[in-house]
Design a protein around this motif. Structure first.
Motif, short mmCIF file in Angstrom:
data_model
loop_
_atom_site.label_atom_id
_atom_site.label_comp_id
_atom_site.label_asym_id
_atom_site.label_seq_id
_atom_site.Cartn_x
_atom_site.Cartn_y
_atom_site.Cartn_z
N LEU A 1 -35.74 -31.38 -55.39
CA LEU A 1 -35.48 -30.14 -54.67
C LEU A 1 -35.22 -28.98 -55.62
CD1 LEU A 1 -34.94 -28.71 -51.91
CD2 LEU A 1 -32.55 -29.35 -52.23
N ALA A 2 -34.32 -29.17 -56.57
CA ALA A 2 -33.94 -28.08 -57.47
C ALA A 2 -35.12 -27.62 -58.33
CB ALA A 2 -32.78 -28.51 -58.36
N ALA A 3 -35.86 -28.57 -58.89
CA ALA A 3 -37.00 -28.22 -59.75
C ALA A 3 -38.10 -27.53 -58.95
CB ALA A 3 -37.53 -29.47 -60.43
N ALA B 1 -39.37 -23.72 -59.44
CA ALA B 1 -40.78 -23.45 -59.73
C ALA B 1 -41.38 -22.47 -58.72
CB ALA B 1 -41.57 -24.75 -59.72
N ALA B 2 -40.88 -22.51 -57.48
CA ALA B 2 -41.37 -21.62 -56.44
C ALA B 2 -40.65 -20.28 -56.42
CB ALA B 2 -41.23 -22.30 -55.08
N PHE C 1 -40.86 -33.58 -53.84
CA PHE C 1 -41.99 -32.75 -53.44
C PHE C 1 -43.18 -32.97 -54.36
CE2 PHE C 1 -38.09 -30.74 -52.15
CZ PHE C 1 -38.36 -30.32 -50.86
N ALA C 2 -44.39 -32.82 -53.79
CA ALA C 2 -45.62 -32.87 -54.58
C ALA C 2 -45.67 -31.63 -55.47
CB ALA C 2 -46.83 -32.91 -53.65
N ARG C 3 -46.39 -31.73 -56.56
CA ARG C 3 -46.51 -30.61 -57.51
C ARG C 3 -47.24 -29.41 -56.91
NH1 ARG C 3 -42.99 -30.78 -61.68
NH2 ARG C 3 -42.84 -32.89 -62.44
N VAL D 1 -45.40 -22.71 -51.13
CA VAL D 1 -44.22 -21.88 -50.88
C VAL D 1 -44.53 -20.41 -51.17
CG1 VAL D 1 -41.87 -21.36 -51.66
CG2 VAL D 1 -42.53 -23.72 -51.15
N HIS D 2 -45.27 -20.14 -52.24
CA HIS D 2 -45.64 -18.76 -52.54
C HIS D 2 -46.45 -18.16 -51.39
CE1 HIS D 2 -45.19 -19.25 -57.19
NE2 HIS D 2 -44.04 -19.21 -56.56
#
Length: 103
Positions: free
Chosen positions: A15-17, A21-22, A50-52, A58-59
């Protein structure tokens, strides 16, 4: 002694990563999961993974909501339509490559 093993690329992020990233807060990402806009896998301890590809999705969600003022129900519809368009384009490309020319 040097290792001859190739580095392993992890196919998922926590979740945090993923939120970092998003460029959003983890609570916002959790909200997107609850709304069904983003898919997460839950492990036995209850952690979200989550998948990469999720940061790019999300963007798109943030852009639709912030820039175009689309509500979350509308965003779900837009994402479904975008996925369908991509699927049709891939099918069309495969079909075009498999067709024999008329000449």
């Amino acid at each position: 002694m040097t290792s001859h093993h190739l580095p392993v690329r992890v196919a998922r992020a926590d979740l945090a990563a993923t939120a970092a990233a998003a460029g959003i807060h983890p609570d916002t990402l959790r909200k997107f999961v609850e709304l069904g806009l983003v898919t997460a896998h839950v492990d036995t301890s209850g952690r979200l993974w989550f998948a990469r590809t999720v940061p790019a999705r999300v963007h798109t969600i943030v852009r639709l909501h912030s820039d175009l003022a689309v509500n979350y129900a509308g965003i779900a519809l837009v994402l479904d339509l975008l996925a369908r368009i991509e699927q049709l384009e891939q099918h069309r490309t495969i079909r075009l490559e498999g067709d024999t020319p008329w000449t």
